[in-house]
Design a protein around this motif. Sequence first.
Motif, PDB file in Angstrom:
ATOM      1  N   ASP A   1       4.729   1.561  -6.138  1.00  0.00           N
ATOM      2  CA  ASP A   1       3.523   1.933  -5.375  1.00  0.00           C
ATOM      3  C   ASP A   1       3.715   3.250  -4.648  1.00  0.00           C
ATOM      4  O   ASP A   1       2.767   4.011  -4.471  1.00  0.00           O
ATOM      5  N   ALA A   2       4.941   3.525  -4.189  1.00  0.00           N
ATOM      6  CA  ALA A   2       5.227   4.779  -3.506  1.00  0.00           C
ATOM      7  C   ALA A   2       5.134   5.942  -4.487  1.00  0.00           C
ATOM      8  O   ALA A   2       4.535   6.982  -4.192  1.00  0.00           O
ATOM      9  N   ALA A   3       5.719   5.764  -5.683  1.00  0.00           N
ATOM     10  CA  ALA A   3       5.645   6.800  -6.716  1.00  0.00           C
ATOM     11  C   ALA A   3       4.193   7.012  -7.150  1.00  0.00           C
ATOM     12  O   ALA A   3       3.762   8.148  -7.379  1.00  0.00           O
ATOM     13  N   ASP A   4       3.437   5.920  -7.243  1.00  0.00           N
ATOM     14  CA  ASP A   4       2.029   6.025  -7.641  1.00  0.00           C
ATOM     15  C   ASP A   4       1.226   6.832  -6.622  1.00  0.00           C
ATOM     16  O   ASP A   4       0.326   7.595  -6.985  1.00  0.00           O
ATOM     17  N   ALA A   5       1.546   6.648  -5.348  1.00  0.00           N
ATOM     18  CA  ALA A   5       0.831   7.388  -4.298  1.00  0.00           C
ATOM     19  C   ALA A   5       1.111   8.883  -4.429  1.00  0.00           C
ATOM     20  O   ALA A   5       0.208   9.716  -4.291  1.00  0.00           O
ATOM     21  N   LEU A   6       2.370   9.232  -4.714  1.00  0.00           N
ATOM     22  CA  LEU A   6       2.722  10.643  -4.911  1.00  0.00           C
ATOM     23  C   LEU A   6       2.045  11.199  -6.161  1.00  0.00           C
ATOM     24  O   LEU A   6       1.560  12.335  -6.176  1.00  0.00           O
ATOM     25  N   ALA A   7       2.007  10.392  -7.218  1.00  0.00           N
ATOM     26  CA  ALA A   7       1.357  10.821  -8.456  1.00  0.00           C
ATOM     27  C   ALA A   7      -0.127  11.085  -8.211  1.00  0.00           C
ATOM     28  O   ALA A   7      -0.697  12.053  -8.733  1.00  0.00           O
TER      29      ALA A   7
ATOM     30  N   THR B   1       9.471  12.338 -10.054  1.00  0.00           N
ATOM     31  CA  THR B   1      10.824  12.730  -9.652  1.00  0.00           C
ATOM     32  C   THR B   1      11.129  14.159 -10.081  1.00  0.00           C
ATOM     33  O   THR B   1      11.669  14.962  -9.307  1.00  0.00           O
ATOM     34  N   LYS B   2      10.750  14.494 -11.323  1.00  0.00           N
ATOM     35  CA  LYS B   2      10.991  15.851 -11.829  1.00  0.00           C
ATOM     36  C   LYS B   2      10.159  16.885 -11.084  1.00  0.00           C
ATOM     37  O   LYS B   2      10.663  17.923 -10.653  1.00  0.00           O
ATOM     38  N   ILE B   3       8.864  16.594 -10.972  1.00  0.00           N
ATOM     39  CA  ILE B   3       7.940  17.578 -10.376  1.00  0.00           C
ATOM     40  C   ILE B   3       8.338  17.875  -8.926  1.00  0.00           C
ATOM     41  O   ILE B   3       8.284  19.023  -8.489  1.00  0.00           O
ATOM     42  N   LEU B   4       8.766  16.848  -8.209  1.00  0.00           N
ATOM     43  CA  LEU B   4       9.104  17.028  -6.789  1.00  0.00           C
ATOM     44  C   LEU B   4      10.593  17.316  -6.580  1.00  0.00           C
ATOM     45  O   LEU B   4      11.050  17.422  -5.444  1.00  0.00           O
ATOM     46  N   ARG B   5      11.356  17.420  -7.693  1.00  0.00           N
ATOM     47  CA  ARG B   5      12.787  17.745  -7.619  1.00  0.00           C
ATOM     48  C   ARG B   5      13.545  16.737  -6.756  1.00  0.00           C
ATOM     49  O   ARG B   5      14.312  17.100  -5.869  1.00  0.00           O
ATOM     50  N   LEU B   6      13.285  15.451  -7.000  1.00  0.00           N
ATOM     51  CA  LEU B   6      13.942  14.388  -6.242  1.00  0.00           C
ATOM     52  C   LEU B   6      15.194  13.931  -6.984  1.00  0.00           C
ATOM     53  O   LEU B   6      15.356  14.199  -8.173  1.00  0.00           O
ATOM     54  N   ASP B   7      16.071  13.220  -6.289  1.00  0.00           N
ATOM     55  CA  ASP B   7      17.287  12.724  -6.914  1.00  0.00           C
ATOM     56  C   ASP B   7      17.020  11.456  -7.730  1.00  0.00           C
ATOM     57  O   ASP B   7      17.698  11.179  -8.702  1.00  0.00           O
ATOM     58  N   ALA B   8      16.029  10.682  -7.293  1.00  0.00           N
ATOM     59  CA  ALA B   8      15.720   9.432  -7.988  1.00  0.00           C
ATOM     60  C   ALA B   8      14.246   9.116  -7.771  1.00  0.00           C
ATOM     61  O   ALA B   8      13.633   9.607  -6.810  1.00  0.00           O
ATOM     62  N   PRO B   9      13.653   8.306  -8.672  1.00  0.00           N
ATOM     63  CA  PRO B   9      12.247   7.944  -8.492  1.00  0.00           C
ATOM     64  C   PRO B   9      12.034   7.193  -7.183  1.00  0.00           C
ATOM     65  O   PRO B   9      12.862   6.337  -6.829  1.00  0.00           O
TER      66      PRO B   9
ATOM     67  N   ALA C   1       6.406  13.282   2.705  1.00  0.00           N
ATOM     68  CA  ALA C   1       6.699  11.923   3.171  1.00  0.00           C
ATOM     69  C   ALA C   1       6.251  10.923   2.124  1.00  0.00           C
ATOM     70  O   ALA C   1       5.291  11.175   1.381  1.00  0.00           O
ATOM     71  N   VAL C   2       6.947   9.814   2.062  1.00  0.00           N
ATOM     72  CA  VAL C   2       6.541   8.746   1.139  1.00  0.00           C
ATOM     73  C   VAL C   2       6.928   7.408   1.744  1.00  0.00           C
ATOM     74  O   VAL C   2       7.945   7.309   2.442  1.00  0.00           O
ATOM     75  N   GLY C   3       6.108   6.406   1.531  1.00  0.00           N
ATOM     76  CA  GLY C   3       6.418   5.095   2.091  1.00  0.00           C
ATOM     77  C   GLY C   3       5.469   4.030   1.584  1.00  0.00           C
ATOM     78  O   GLY C   3       4.549   4.308   0.817  1.00  0.00           O
TER      79      GLY C   3
ATOM     80  N   CYS D   1       0.870  -1.173   0.000  1.00  0.00           N
ATOM     81  CA  CYS D   1       0.000   0.000   0.000  1.00  0.00           C
ATOM     82  C   CYS D   1       0.907   1.223   0.000  1.00  0.00           C
ATOM     83  O   CYS D   1       1.644   1.463   0.958  1.00  0.00           O
ATOM     84  N   GLY D   2       0.909   1.970  -1.113  1.00  0.00           N
ATOM     85  CA  GLY D   2       1.767   3.142  -1.226  1.00  0.00           C
ATOM     86  C   GLY D   2       1.128   4.351  -0.564  1.00  0.00           C
ATOM     87  O   GLY D   2      -0.074   4.571  -0.692  1.00  0.00           O
ATOM     88  N   LEU D   3       1.937   5.133   0.152  1.00  0.00           N
ATOM     89  CA  LEU D   3       1.457   6.359   0.800  1.00  0.00           C
ATOM     90  C   LEU D   3       2.405   7.494   0.460  1.00  0.00           C
ATOM     91  O   LEU D   3       3.626   7.341   0.568  1.00  0.00           O
ATOM     92  N   GLY D   4       1.865   8.637   0.056  1.00  0.00           N
ATOM     93  CA  GLY D   4       2.714   9.771  -0.277  1.00  0.00           C
ATOM     94  C   GLY D   4       2.031  11.079   0.090  1.00  0.00           C
ATOM     95  O   GLY D   4       0.853  11.266  -0.203  1.00  0.00           O
ATOM     96  N   VAL D   5       2.787  11.968   0.741  1.00  0.00           N
ATOM     97  CA  VAL D   5       2.244  13.277   1.131  1.00  0.00           C
ATOM     98  C   VAL D   5       3.004  14.367   0.396  1.00  0.00           C
ATOM     99  O   VAL D   5       4.245  14.363   0.383  1.00  0.00           O
ATOM    100  N   VAL D   6       2.265  15.289  -0.215  1.00  0.00           N
ATOM    101  CA  VAL D   6       2.892  16.446  -0.866  1.00  0.00           C
ATOM    102  C   VAL D   6       2.204  17.724  -0.399  1.00  0.00           C
ATOM    103  O   VAL D   6       1.012  17.727  -0.092  1.00  0.00           O
ATOM    104  N   ASP D   7       2.996  18.795  -0.343  1.00  0.00           N
ATOM    105  CA  ASP D   7       2.451  20.139  -0.147  1.00  0.00           C
ATOM    106  C   ASP D   7       2.502  20.848  -1.489  1.00  0.00           C
ATOM    107  O   ASP D   7       3.552  20.851  -2.149  1.00  0.00           O
TER     108      ASP D   7
END
Lengths: 201, 201
Positions: free
Chosen positions: B143-149, B130-138, B32-34, B15-21
């Motif tokens: 599932d974690a990336a999907d939650a952020l998406a 990764t681009k939108i959130l300016r991360l170093d890697a996906p 947060a992502v997990g 179960c992917g979980l991701g929080v964005v502001d």
Amino acid sequence: MSLRVLGVDPGLTRCGLGVVDVERNRRATLVAVGVVGTEAGTALDARLLVIAEAIDLWLDTHKPDVLAVERVFSQLNVSTVMGTAQASGVVIAAAARRGIPVALHTPTEVKAAVTGSGGANKDAVGKMVTKILRLDAPPKPADAADALALALTHAWRRGVAGPGQTTAGSASGARAIARPPTAGLTPAQRLWAEAEARARR
Amino acid sequence: MSLRVLGVDPGLTRCGLGVVDVERNRRATLVAVGVVGTEAGTALDARLLVIAEAIDLWLDTHKPDVLAVERVFSQLNVSTVMGTAQASGVVIAAAARRGIPVALHTPTEVKAAVTGSGGANKDAVGKMVTKILRLDAPPKPADAADALALALTHAWRRGVAGPGQTTAGSASGARAIARPPTAGLTPAQRLWAEAEARARR
């Protein structure tokens, strides 16, 4: 020492809930029965909240030894099965949060255990529930009767152990309980024993 | 005033979980992502309890303004869809208990919003997140990336309103927010605006 089972027939539109106490001598007594639900046009989160608050109330009020839930299959009506699965998830998690064991039974198992036929219709299930629990009339709507049938089926298949012997999902318990001879049974107990014998065939 | 979105890609195994502001100027930041999950052999009630405790923790820790959950369809893999639906029910009810609005988005909506193509694969979604959130890697697993998406998609389709303007399931809010002219955007904002334009076509 009796076993208290909360049976739940999950659904968003109608969720049946039924509590029975089943004694070691297999006499079963109705404790509570009801239905909660929401209109189809209501938002999903609001619908699931109604189910969540109802199951919390029933678990905390009746403190069952075990929760018996209908097992949901994806082969059923696709337009309602996802909502039914979501409702069942909420119900199962509510029991798990409280450390109450959860058992799943299929509709066919319930029909077979209560009426002797896995293909029985809702009327037949309602009538047998009425007899076993010595009620004046079948509980309405059918979802309420189904919830009671689930609870009875669980106590039955498990054998009527005390709470200490309850283990969710285990079928072995039923064989560990000595069954009383059929001779000394009340009519309700005889119905039970006969239906059990049919279910074991 | 930024909008905090918790995105959840429900599932029993993962179960992917991701929080964005997401700020009014559309800049999005990872909070947060997990991933939580359980082994396939674990009892269903124990599996749902893990999901229930995780979503409670994430909701109480991160206090999102809105929960965005992937809409589950019964057309998907039948062997896992029921568990996915049960997990999503637990997640949605947890938000509803806290009065947090819930929005559902389909996988196609998420892919279209983030990559510009409803048929994009998981790699493409991960790269755009990764681009939108300016991360170093996906983020891994997928599932974690999907939650952020999902979380990004929700802020996007809604327009980036403050919490007071958040209404679950409403699409009208997006039009109520004045969009800044594209000229003054950062690269991340431009990606966002371009993907948004594609999603609106």
